[in-house]
Design a protein around this motif. Structure first.
Motif, PDB file in Angstrom:
ATOM      1  N   LEU A  59      -7.375 -10.099 -38.418  1.00  0.00           N
ATOM      2  CA  LEU A  59      -8.714 -10.015 -37.834  1.00  0.00           C
ATOM      3  C   LEU A  59      -9.490 -11.316 -38.052  1.00  0.00           C
ATOM      4  O   LEU A  59     -10.162 -11.809 -37.142  1.00  0.00           O
ATOM      5  CB  LEU A  59      -9.468  -8.817 -38.417  1.00  0.00           C
ATOM      6  CG  LEU A  59      -8.876  -7.442 -38.070  1.00  0.00           C
ATOM      7  CD1 LEU A  59      -9.594  -6.342 -38.852  1.00  0.00           C
ATOM      8  CD2 LEU A  59      -8.918  -7.185 -36.592  1.00  0.00           C
ATOM      9  N   GLU A  60      -9.392 -11.896 -39.256  1.00  0.00           N
ATOM     10  CA  GLU A  60     -10.056 -13.166 -39.541  1.00  0.00           C
ATOM     11  C   GLU A  60      -9.494 -14.285 -38.666  1.00  0.00           C
ATOM     12  O   GLU A  60     -10.257 -15.098 -38.130  1.00  0.00           O
ATOM     13  CB  GLU A  60      -9.904 -13.528 -41.017  1.00  0.00           C
ATOM     14  CG  GLU A  60     -10.723 -12.681 -41.948  1.00  0.00           C
ATOM     15  CD  GLU A  60     -10.427 -12.975 -43.415  1.00  0.00           C
ATOM     16  OE1 GLU A  60      -9.898 -14.064 -43.731  1.00  0.00           O
ATOM     17  OE2 GLU A  60     -10.716 -12.107 -44.251  1.00  0.00           O
ATOM     18  N   SER A  61      -8.172 -14.330 -38.526  1.00  0.00           N
ATOM     19  CA  SER A  61      -7.572 -15.398 -37.718  1.00  0.00           C
ATOM     20  C   SER A  61      -7.917 -15.215 -36.243  1.00  0.00           C
ATOM     21  O   SER A  61      -8.146 -16.200 -35.527  1.00  0.00           O
ATOM     22  CB  SER A  61      -6.059 -15.473 -37.929  1.00  0.00           C
ATOM     23  OG  SER A  61      -5.419 -14.301 -37.492  1.00  0.00           O
ATOM     24  N   MET A  62      -7.998 -13.984 -35.769  1.00  0.00           N
ATOM     25  CA  MET A  62      -8.402 -13.742 -34.384  1.00  0.00           C
ATOM     26  C   MET A  62      -9.832 -14.236 -34.153  1.00  0.00           C
ATOM     27  O   MET A  62     -10.125 -14.856 -33.123  1.00  0.00           O
ATOM     28  CB  MET A  62      -8.277 -12.258 -34.038  1.00  0.00           C
ATOM     29  CG  MET A  62      -6.845 -11.803 -33.871  1.00  0.00           C
ATOM     30  SD  MET A  62      -6.625 -10.006 -33.741  1.00  0.00           S
ATOM     31  CE  MET A  62      -7.885  -9.514 -32.620  1.00  0.00           C
ATOM     32  N   ALA A  63     -10.709 -13.985 -35.096  1.00  0.00           N
ATOM     33  CA  ALA A  63     -12.095 -14.448 -34.973  1.00  0.00           C
ATOM     34  C   ALA A  63     -12.146 -15.968 -34.982  1.00  0.00           C
ATOM     35  O   ALA A  63     -12.847 -16.589 -34.169  1.00  0.00           O
ATOM     36  CB  ALA A  63     -12.948 -13.862 -36.098  1.00  0.00           C
ATOM     37  N   MET A  64     -11.395 -16.604 -35.886  1.00  0.00           N
ATOM     38  CA  MET A  64     -11.381 -18.056 -35.974  1.00  0.00           C
ATOM     39  C   MET A  64     -10.791 -18.665 -34.707  1.00  0.00           C
ATOM     40  O   MET A  64     -11.344 -19.611 -34.144  1.00  0.00           O
ATOM     41  CB  MET A  64     -10.562 -18.487 -37.200  1.00  0.00           C
ATOM     42  CG  MET A  64     -10.611 -19.973 -37.495  1.00  0.00           C
ATOM     43  SD  MET A  64      -9.342 -21.006 -36.715  1.00  0.00           S
ATOM     44  CE  MET A  64      -7.851 -20.248 -37.227  1.00  0.00           C
ATOM     45  N   GLY A  66     -10.694 -17.312 -31.770  1.00  0.00           N
ATOM     46  CA  GLY A  66     -11.653 -17.063 -30.690  1.00  0.00           C
ATOM     47  C   GLY A  66     -12.768 -18.097 -30.695  1.00  0.00           C
ATOM     48  O   GLY A  66     -13.179 -18.590 -29.638  1.00  0.00           O
ATOM     49  N   LYS A  67     -13.246 -18.476 -31.893  1.00  0.00           N
ATOM     50  CA  LYS A  67     -14.280 -19.502 -31.989  1.00  0.00           C
ATOM     51  C   LYS A  67     -13.740 -20.849 -31.523  1.00  0.00           C
ATOM     52  O   LYS A  67     -14.415 -21.571 -30.786  1.00  0.00           O
ATOM     53  CB  LYS A  67     -14.804 -19.601 -33.414  1.00  0.00           C
ATOM     54  CG  LYS A  67     -15.925 -20.618 -33.553  1.00  0.00           C
ATOM     55  CD  LYS A  67     -16.423 -20.731 -34.978  1.00  0.00           C
ATOM     56  CE  LYS A  67     -17.522 -21.737 -35.158  1.00  0.00           C
ATOM     57  NZ  LYS A  67     -17.599 -22.849 -34.269  1.00  0.00           N
ATOM     58  N   LEU A  73     -13.724 -24.381 -24.688  1.00  0.00           N
ATOM     59  CA  LEU A  73     -14.272 -24.092 -23.361  1.00  0.00           C
ATOM     60  C   LEU A  73     -15.634 -24.744 -23.164  1.00  0.00           C
ATOM     61  O   LEU A  73     -15.927 -25.255 -22.078  1.00  0.00           O
ATOM     62  CB  LEU A  73     -14.362 -22.578 -23.141  1.00  0.00           C
ATOM     63  CG  LEU A  73     -13.026 -21.848 -22.960  1.00  0.00           C
ATOM     64  CD1 LEU A  73     -13.251 -20.342 -22.929  1.00  0.00           C
ATOM     65  CD2 LEU A  73     -12.319 -22.321 -21.709  1.00  0.00           C
ATOM     66  N   ALA A  74     -16.464 -24.756 -24.205  1.00  0.00           N
ATOM     67  CA  ALA A  74     -17.774 -25.395 -24.107  1.00  0.00           C
ATOM     68  C   ALA A  74     -17.613 -26.898 -23.888  1.00  0.00           C
ATOM     69  O   ALA A  74     -18.344 -27.499 -23.090  1.00  0.00           O
ATOM     70  CB  ALA A  74     -18.605 -25.116 -25.362  1.00  0.00           C
TER      71      ALA A  74
END
Length: 98
Positions: A59-64, A66-67, A73-74
């Protein structure tokens, strides 16, 4: 009957941990399919805490990740906002010194 459920599940958890490390380091892990319970049996109780820690790490790696993806993308959006020098009739730079 399963040979050694603890050994079997330890190997599965080892692969999950390796995939997390690979993904976080920029690699691309192979798709993972959960084993059928008929192949491994239920998760042994003594490995439940380890499995929960791995889930938290996922879950932590997915959040990281994703960021990181959103930041990339930005940056791409910012690059796309810069006008193409060939499509502009006006100069893009102004020489103020000289």
């Amino acid at each position: 009957m399963w040979a050694d459920p603890v050994q079997e599940w330890s190997g599965i958890l080892d692969r999950l941990e390796a995939n997390i490390a690979l993904a976080v380091s920029g690699g691309e892990p192979e798709p993972w399919n959960p084993p059928a319970e008929a192949e491994t049996g239920p998760l042994p109780e003594e490995l439940a805490d380890r499995a929960r820690r791995i889930l938290d790490a996922q879950l932590e790696s997915m959040a990281m990740l994703g960021k990181v993806r959103n930041d990339a993308l930005a940056h791409l959006d910012a690059l796309n906002a810069v006008p193409d020098s060939q499509s502009s009739a006006r100069p893009l730079f102004l020489d103020v010194q000289g």
